[in-house]
Scaffold this motif. Structure first.
Motif, PDB file in Angstrom:
ATOM      1  N   ASN A 160     -15.921   4.728  -4.201  1.00 22.29           N
ATOM      2  CA  ASN A 160     -14.845   3.862  -3.738  1.00 22.29           C
ATOM      3  C   ASN A 160     -13.497   4.599  -3.765  1.00 22.29           C
ATOM      4  O   ASN A 160     -12.724   4.532  -2.805  1.00 22.29           O
ATOM      5  CB  ASN A 160     -14.782   2.596  -4.597  1.00 22.29           C
ATOM      6  N   ARG A 186       0.851  -1.175   0.000  1.00 15.30           N
ATOM      7  CA  ARG A 186       0.000   0.000   0.000  1.00 15.30           C
ATOM      8  C   ARG A 186       0.888   1.226   0.000  1.00 15.30           C
ATOM      9  O   ARG A 186       1.784   1.350   0.822  1.00 15.30           O
ATOM     10  CB  ARG A 186      -0.892  -0.002   1.228  1.00 15.30           C
ATOM     11  N   TYR A 200       0.995   5.064   0.757  1.00 21.83           N
ATOM     12  CA  TYR A 200       0.228   6.060   1.491  1.00 21.83           C
ATOM     13  C   TYR A 200       0.295   7.394   0.774  1.00 21.83           C
ATOM     14  O   TYR A 200       1.336   7.818   0.315  1.00 21.83           O
ATOM     15  CB  TYR A 200       0.738   6.187   2.930  1.00 21.83           C
ATOM     16  N   LEU A 239      -9.748   9.278   1.299  1.00 21.97           N
ATOM     17  CA  LEU A 239      -9.961   9.666   2.701  1.00 21.97           C
ATOM     18  C   LEU A 239      -9.148   8.804   3.649  1.00 21.97           C
ATOM     19  O   LEU A 239      -8.811   9.233   4.752  1.00 21.97           O
ATOM     20  CB  LEU A 239     -11.445   9.587   3.060  1.00 21.97           C
ATOM     21  N   ASP A 240      -8.818   7.588   3.197  1.00 25.86           N
ATOM     22  CA  ASP A 240      -7.995   6.668   3.985  1.00 25.86           C
ATOM     23  C   ASP A 240      -6.505   6.850   3.681  1.00 25.86           C
ATOM     24  O   ASP A 240      -5.681   6.030   4.078  1.00 25.86           O
ATOM     25  CB  ASP A 240      -8.436   5.232   3.692  1.00 25.86           C
ATOM     26  N   SER A 241      -6.181   7.925   2.934  1.00 26.87           N
ATOM     27  CA  SER A 241      -4.802   8.228   2.534  1.00 26.87           C
ATOM     28  C   SER A 241      -4.176   7.107   1.716  1.00 26.87           C
ATOM     29  O   SER A 241      -2.968   6.890   1.756  1.00 26.87           O
ATOM     30  CB  SER A 241      -3.918   8.544   3.750  1.00 26.87           C
ATOM     31  N   ASP A 242      -4.995   6.407   0.952  1.00 30.74           N
ATOM     32  CA  ASP A 242      -4.542   5.295   0.126  1.00 30.74           C
ATOM     33  C   ASP A 242      -4.361   5.792  -1.306  1.00 30.74           C
ATOM     34  O   ASP A 242      -5.313   6.243  -1.946  1.00 30.74           O
ATOM     35  CB  ASP A 242      -5.572   4.174   0.180  1.00 30.74           C
ATOM     36  N   ALA A 284     -13.355   7.057  -0.926  1.00 33.61           N
ATOM     37  CA  ALA A 284     -13.084   6.391   0.353  1.00 33.61           C
ATOM     38  C   ALA A 284     -11.602   6.059   0.488  1.00 33.61           C
ATOM     39  O   ALA A 284     -11.017   6.215   1.572  1.00 33.61           O
ATOM     40  CB  ALA A 284     -13.937   5.130   0.477  1.00 33.61           C
ATOM     41  N   GLN A 285     -10.986   5.615  -0.595  1.00 35.18           N
ATOM     42  CA  GLN A 285      -9.551   5.323  -0.561  1.00 35.18           C
ATOM     43  C   GLN A 285      -8.756   6.593  -0.287  1.00 35.18           C
ATOM     44  O   GLN A 285      -7.790   6.575   0.489  1.00 35.18           O
ATOM     45  CB  GLN A 285      -9.112   4.691  -1.874  1.00 35.18           C
TER      46      GLN A 285
END
Length: 130
Positions: free
Chosen positions: A57, A20, A22, A63-66, A60-61
């Protein structure tokens, strides 16, 4: 920061941690999220399920710092059947194409949001690898 992929095998069961990347959440990413909110609202106002789910989707990614959220946004553009090809305000009645009232303004708004999302995602990508 990158989480490296590894596999741990215990007996016949293998566990895999995925890699992953970041995302460095900055002003451009925050602006992209705001524009995605607008885009999703426009898509859902015309009952466009596939692309609204795609961008929800990706949002959301982000916002998750993905970083996968940026890759997902950028992969929506280009090629046959891509997000670039979407036109809103159409329906079929008895097999005949019908245009909904206000379809011209709706599609002008959509085109502006497509441009903004594509541009912002590209800028965030460049900032991540600068």
């Amino acid at each position: 920061m990158v989480l490296l992929a590894c596999t741990l095998a215990i007996g016949n069961i293998a566990f895999r941690a995925t890699s992953r990347r970041y995302l460095n959440m900055g002003a451009k990413t925050e602006e992209l999220i705001r524009v995605l909110d607008e885009l999703i609202a426009v898509l859902e106002s015309d009952d466009e399920e596939h692309w609204s789910a795609w961008f929800r989707n990706a949002r959301a990614q982000l916002l998750d710092s993905d970083y996968a959220g940026i890759a997902s946004v950028l992969s929506a553009f280009g090629g046959m059947g891509s997000f670039n090809d979407l036109t809103l305000g159409r329906s079929y009645k008895n097999g005949v194409l019908c245009w909904k009232a206000g379809y011209g303004d709706l599609n002008k708004r959509l085109e502006g949001l497509k441009d903004d999302v594509s541009r912002l995602a590209g800028e965030v990508k460049k900032l991540q690898f600068a």
